[in-house]
Design an enzyme around this catalytic site. Structure first.
Site, mmCIF file in Angstrom:
data_model
loop_
_atom_site.group_PDB
_atom_site.id
_atom_site.type_symbol
_atom_site.label_atom_id
_atom_site.label_comp_id
_atom_site.label_asym_id
_atom_site.label_seq_id
_atom_site.Cartn_x
_atom_site.Cartn_y
_atom_site.Cartn_z
ATOM 1 N N ARG A 69 0.844 -1.192 0.000
ATOM 2 C CA ARG A 69 0.000 0.000 0.000
ATOM 3 C C ARG A 69 0.882 1.247 0.000
ATOM 4 N NH1 ARG A 69 -1.874 0.812 4.413
ATOM 5 N NH2 ARG A 69 -1.139 -1.009 5.554
ATOM 6 N N TYR A 198 -1.269 -3.632 -7.093
ATOM 7 C CA TYR A 198 -1.026 -4.370 -5.855
ATOM 8 C C TYR A 198 -2.208 -4.352 -4.885
ATOM 9 C CZ TYR A 198 0.250 -5.775 -1.317
ATOM 10 O OH TYR A 198 0.199 -6.426 -0.128
ATOM 11 N N LYS A 207 -9.524 -2.437 1.733
ATOM 12 C CA LYS A 207 -9.248 -1.289 2.590
ATOM 13 C C LYS A 207 -10.004 -0.038 2.126
ATOM 14 C CE LYS A 207 -6.892 -3.402 5.595
ATOM 15 N NZ LYS A 207 -5.788 -4.254 5.363
ATOM 16 N N HIS A 227 -10.496 -2.323 11.506
ATOM 17 C CA HIS A 227 -9.397 -3.176 11.023
ATOM 18 C C HIS A 227 -9.176 -4.296 12.048
ATOM 19 C CE1 HIS A 227 -4.936 -3.238 9.429
ATOM 20 N NE2 HIS A 227 -5.673 -4.158 8.844
ATOM 21 N N SER A 249 -1.282 -3.446 10.353
ATOM 22 C CA SER A 249 -0.918 -4.352 9.261
ATOM 23 C C SER A 249 0.335 -5.148 9.614
ATOM 24 C CB SER A 249 -0.672 -3.542 7.989
ATOM 25 O OG SER A 249 -1.836 -2.819 7.679
ATOM 26 N N CYS A 251 0.836 -7.336 11.896
ATOM 27 C CA CYS A 251 1.090 -7.446 13.335
ATOM 28 C C CYS A 251 0.331 -8.603 13.970
ATOM 29 C CB CYS A 251 0.763 -6.135 14.035
ATOM 30 S SG CYS A 251 1.952 -4.833 13.635
ATOM 31 N N GLY A 252 -0.132 -9.549 13.161
ATOM 32 C CA GLY A 252 -0.606 -10.794 13.764
ATOM 33 C C GLY A 252 -2.096 -11.070 13.744
ATOM 34 N N ASN A 255 -2.754 -14.539 12.036
ATOM 35 C CA ASN A 255 -2.251 -15.589 12.924
ATOM 36 C C ASN A 255 -3.154 -15.816 14.121
ATOM 37 O OD1 ASN A 255 0.645 -16.808 12.379
ATOM 38 N ND2 ASN A 255 0.526 -14.786 11.436
ATOM 39 N N ASP A 278 -9.239 -9.716 9.087
ATOM 40 C CA ASP A 278 -8.719 -8.379 8.764
ATOM 41 C C ASP A 278 -9.707 -7.245 8.999
ATOM 42 O OD1 ASP A 278 -6.364 -6.985 7.763
ATOM 43 O OD2 ASP A 278 -7.554 -6.466 6.005
ATOM 44 N N ARG A 371 2.094 -12.171 -0.506
ATOM 45 C CA ARG A 371 0.771 -12.502 0.051
ATOM 46 C C ARG A 371 0.176 -13.744 -0.602
ATOM 47 N NH1 ARG A 371 -1.579 -8.830 4.130
ATOM 48 N NH2 ARG A 371 0.059 -7.296 4.361
ATOM 49 N N ARG A 402 2.934 -3.679 17.872
ATOM 50 C CA ARG A 402 4.254 -4.300 17.860
ATOM 51 C C ARG A 402 5.174 -3.354 18.631
ATOM 52 N NH1 ARG A 402 6.953 -7.849 13.946
ATOM 53 N NH2 ARG A 402 4.992 -8.306 12.888
ATOM 54 N N GLY A 497 0.201 -19.814 18.700
ATOM 55 C CA GLY A 497 -0.797 -20.628 19.411
ATOM 56 C C GLY A 497 -0.846 -20.322 20.909
ATOM 57 N N ASN A 499 -0.730 -17.621 22.300
ATOM 58 C CA ASN A 499 -1.531 -16.439 22.620
ATOM 59 C C ASN A 499 -2.886 -16.839 23.209
ATOM 60 O OD1 ASN A 499 0.500 -14.733 21.746
ATOM 61 N ND2 ASN A 499 -0.267 -14.667 19.636
HETATM 62 P P1 GTP Z 1 -2.265 -7.657 7.473
HETATM 63 O O1 GTP Z 1 -2.778 -8.708 6.557
HETATM 64 O O2 GTP Z 1 -1.199 -6.822 6.857
HETATM 65 O O3 GTP Z 1 -3.330 -6.808 8.065
HETATM 66 O O4 GTP Z 1 -1.445 -8.428 8.642
HETATM 67 P P2 GTP Z 1 -1.890 -9.269 9.929
HETATM 68 O O5 GTP Z 1 -2.177 -8.348 11.062
HETATM 69 O O6 GTP Z 1 -2.933 -10.247 9.575
HETATM 70 O O7 GTP Z 1 -0.531 -10.030 10.334
HETATM 71 P P3 GTP Z 1 -0.130 -11.590 10.239
HETATM 72 O O8 GTP Z 1 -0.951 -12.444 11.128
HETATM 73 O O9 GTP Z 1 -0.056 -11.961 8.813
HETATM 74 O O10 GTP Z 1 1.339 -11.566 10.853
HETATM 75 C C1 GTP Z 1 2.350 -10.751 10.324
HETATM 76 C C2 GTP Z 1 3.694 -11.144 10.859
HETATM 77 O O11 GTP Z 1 3.697 -11.165 12.281
HETATM 78 C C3 GTP Z 1 4.128 -12.521 10.406
HETATM 79 O O12 GTP Z 1 5.474 -12.456 9.995
HETATM 80 C C4 GTP Z 1 3.996 -13.374 11.637
HETATM 81 O O13 GTP Z 1 4.925 -14.416 11.642
HETATM 82 C C5 GTP Z 1 4.216 -12.384 12.781
HETATM 83 N N1 GTP Z 1 3.450 -12.774 13.981
HETATM 84 C C6 GTP Z 1 2.124 -13.029 14.042
HETATM 85 N N2 GTP Z 1 1.749 -13.396 15.286
HETATM 86 C C7 GTP Z 1 2.867 -13.352 16.041
HETATM 87 C C8 GTP Z 1 3.146 -13.634 17.420
HETATM 88 O O14 GTP Z 1 2.277 -13.974 18.224
HETATM 89 N N3 GTP Z 1 4.442 -13.459 17.835
HETATM 90 C C9 GTP Z 1 5.425 -13.063 16.980
HETATM 91 N N4 GTP Z 1 6.658 -12.925 17.463
HETATM 92 N N5 GTP Z 1 5.210 -12.819 15.658
HETATM 93 C C10 GTP Z 1 3.953 -12.958 15.206
HETATM 94 C C1 SPV Z 2 -2.906 -4.473 5.298
HETATM 95 O O1 SPV Z 2 -1.930 -3.854 4.849
HETATM 96 O O2 SPV Z 2 -3.436 -4.197 6.400
HETATM 97 C C2 SPV Z 2 -3.446 -5.617 4.544
HETATM 98 C C3 SPV Z 2 -2.976 -5.828 3.187
HETATM 99 O O3 SPV Z 2 -4.323 -6.313 5.032
HETATM 100 S S1 SPV Z 2 -3.690 -4.734 2.042
HETATM 101 O O4 SPV Z 2 -4.826 -5.388 1.421
HETATM 102 O O5 SPV Z 2 -2.676 -4.426 1.044
HETATM 103 O O6 SPV Z 2 -4.137 -3.541 2.723
HETATM 104 MN MN MN Z 3 -4.861 -5.598 7.171
#
Ligand code: GTP
Ligand code: SPV
Ligand code: MN
Length: 588
Positions: A69, A198, A207, A227, A249, A251-252, A255, A278, A371, A402, A497, A499
């Site tokens: 973005r 992209y 978004k 978000h 974005s 930040c997990g 996951n 998301d 992605r 983070r 996990g 968490n």
């Molecule tokens: P967007 O799609 O951009 O909104 O991202 P998101 O918030 O869904 O983040 P995502 O879960 O894809 O995690 C992004 C990064 O953070 C990855 O590299 C993960 O490995 C890392 N990550 C996620 N959860 C944890 C956690 O609990 N601990 C740590 N250390 N890293 C984490």
């Molecule tokens: C983010 O950046 O928070 C995402 C990916 O989820 S995007 O769709 O590019 O915004």
């Molecule tokens: Mn996002």
């Protein structure tokens, strides 16, 4: 495909502007999508992956200058500059339409325009809203197919007379960075995006609509577009409680949304169900509680770091009918790879730029913001409520960022107003999800800094008003930080996990079943109240360190919040200044 004159005349206008050779309406049928996939492959935009190992999967590489973005080129074009607020780039709508109008003029000559009707939210849900995106990119069509409910049904949902649809115009044009613009016209229900191919810049349902335009609609209509991921935690009795969580974005969110409980929880029968990873659209239900839907239909997830251990459910989601963008292409077996997938040495591969690559090279193979676009139905832990028209009731709202220091593993706000304060002071290190420097701490209120379509001071006010309407039906509000570092720069908390152990305390607090201690920043668990059974690397001393509130650091933090709040002038609700004052008092 539709008799709706509002849609037809708008599409005509866009055709007159961009002058495509052909116009194709996307009905969402398998035959049409198959034909478009073949065409996309024929023009070299996509490649089909190994049909046995990754059936229905495709790989795509974006232009090298077009991988995330672009916040500095994203604009809120409200009539009054003040309405965009201090955290958005503002552009006078007339000037923006003029400037972009010139760029769009003839931008689809020699190309086909695809008209994509889509619904954000399940078809038929009172939460849902319709958009129409016109684009010259098949990649966009195929991604929108996964991420939204796309085609005829969306037009049926809109009906023959309604004018309530978001108008999205996208053209790749020349993928020219210098003329890349992502413009939102909230007052016109309109989004214009040019010179990018992209993700978040071009999948306009995501978004641009579901957050920037929808947050503005939500303010006017009394609901929230956030978000946030949504997950359900099922206890051994089979009762499910839902949590919505906002992290910036990368930040997990993905996951956490799909986490697999550690063995000690799984054995007892705890399960986690994913509703969304998301975006959440949240309304007050007839029962006076908050209810949320996920307006999306798929996951646009960060690939690097996704593996069998960190997020097996996300990995499983990518095994069929998935589009991979900017990952490593393994040529021997025609599959994909990214950093953190496995430890296997990679030879005979192409990196995200399409250059010959192997894992002995210093340079990364996959782009850090590479992605996967995966259908939600692929996810082994997708919630039964995923398509529920009324959404799910929310018991807890969780904010998180983070932060290497300062923010403890978890704390709870004293009440809704204090919780809005806690969300408003969120800060996080920047990530590769947006272009610009990575790892710089910035304030990112409610993880909405890049996504709030109006004045953020008014946004805080809107949150406070929702709280007043909810009264004692308001969910509890928490803050978490999985990313605290030790002096050697290692994550202290195992995360992923594990968490679950923190979510367990959060749910218990909501049910009035767990104790807490008062700290200057909010309620915290006693170190022994977070279940660390079966964790090798965390003992009670480490728990204490994770929960430590460093008063000196928090005093610096408070000073930073003053600075940040100044930006909002008299549009900052006085309640938030009061909360800041109370925090400072508690810090002494
Ligand atoms: P967007 O799609 O951009 O909104 O991202 P998101 O918030 O869904 O983040 P995502 O879960 O894809 O995690 C992004 C990064 O953070 C990855 O590299 C993960 O490995 C890392 N990550 C996620 N959860 C944890 C956690 O609990 N601990 C740590 N250390 N890293 C984490
Ligand atoms: C983010 O950046 O928070 C995402 C990916 O989820 S995007 O769709 O590019 O915004
Ligand atoms: Mn996002």
């Amino acid at each position: 495909m539709t008799k709706n004159k509002n849609v037809l005349s708008w599409v005509d206008e866009m055709v007159a502007l961009t002058k495509p050779d052909n116009v194709v309406w996307i009905d969402g049928s398998d035959e049409q999508l198959e034909a478009l996939t073949n065409e996309s492959i024929a023009i070299g935009e996509m490649q089909r992956l190994n049909e046995e190992k990754l059936p229905g999967c495709l790989i795509h590489r974006t232009a090298i200058n077009d991988v995330a973005r672009v916040e500095h080129r994203t604009f809120i074009c409200s009539t009054n500059e003040e309405d965009a607020g201090p955290t958005n780039n503002w552009w006078n709508p007339k000037e923006a339409y003029d400037k972009l109008g010139k760029l769009f003029d003839g931008s689809m000559k020699g190309r086909t325009m695809y008209v994509i009707p889509y619904s954000m939210g399940p078809i038929g849900s009172p939460f849902s809203k319709v958009g129409v995106e016109v684009t010259d990119s098949i990649y966009v069509v195929l991604n929108m197919d996964i991420m939204t409910r796309m085609g005829k049904d969306a037009l049926k949902q809109l009906g023959d007379t309604s004018n309530d649809f978001v108008r999205g115009l996208h053209s790749k044009a020349d993928i020219d960075e210098e003329n890349r613009y992502i413009c939102h016209f909230p007052e016109d229900n309109t989004i214009w995006s040019i010179n990018s191919g992209y993700g978040g810049n071009v999948l306009l349902g995501k978004k641009c609509f579901a957050l920037r335009i929808a947050s503005y609609q939500g303010k006017n209509e009394g609901w929230l577009a956030e978000h946030m991921l949504i997950l359900g935690i099922e206890n051994p009795k089979g009762e499910v409680k839902y949590i919505a969580a906002a992290f910036p974005s990368a930040c997990g969110k993905t996951n956490l949304a799909m986490l697999i409980p550690p063995e000690i929880y799984a054995q007892k029968g705890y399960k986690v169900w994913c509703v969304g990873d998301d975006i959440a659209w949240i309304r007050i239900g007839d029962d006076g509680r908050l209810w949320a839907i996920n307006p999306e239909n798929g996951f646009f997830g960060v690939a690097p770091g996704t593996n069998e251990k960190s997020n097996p459910n996300a990995l499983a989601s990518t095994k069929k009918n998935t589009i991979f963008t900017n990952v490593v292409h393994k040529l021997d077996d025609n599959t994909v790879w990214w950093e953190g997938l496995d430890k296997e040495p990679i030879t005979n591969a192409l990196n995200w730029k399409g250059e010959e690559w192997n894992s002995d090279m210093a340079e990364k193979g996959a782009h850090p913001n590479s992605r996967f676009t995966a259908p939600a139905i692929n996810c082994p832990c997708i919630s039964d409520e995923f398509n529920s028209p009324s959404g799910v009731p929310i018991s807890a709202i969780v904010f998180g960022g983070r932060r290497a220091k300062t923010a403890p593993l978890v704390y709870q706000s004293y009440d809704w107003q204090h919780g809005v304060f806690v969300g408003s002071i969120m800060a996080s290190e920047t990530t590769a999800a947006a272009s610009g420097e990575v790892g710089v701490v910035r304030r990112d209120p409610m993880a909405m800094l890049p996504f709030c379509g109006y004045h953020m001071g008014d946004y805080f006010k809107h949150w406070l008003e929702i709280g007043k309407k909810l009264g004692d039906k308001a969910p509890e509000i928490f803050n978490v930080n999985w990313f605290r570092l030790d002096d050697d720069g290692n994550f202290i908390w195992p995360g992923f996990g594990d968490n679950m152990r923190v979510l367990d305390w959060i749910i218990k607090r909501c049910e009035g079943k767990a104790d807490a201690v008062e700290t200057p920043i909010g309620y915290e668990p006693k170190p022994e109240d977070i279940n660390i059974d079966g964790l090798d690397d965390v003992d009670l001393d480490i728990m204490k360190e994770l929960l430590d509130v460093d008063v000196a650091l928090w005093k610096e933090e408070a000073a930073g919040i003053h600075e940040f709040y100044k930006k909002f002038g008299d549009r900052l609700p006085s309640e938030l200044m009061d909360e800041l004052g109370k925090l400072e008092e508690r810090l002494g």
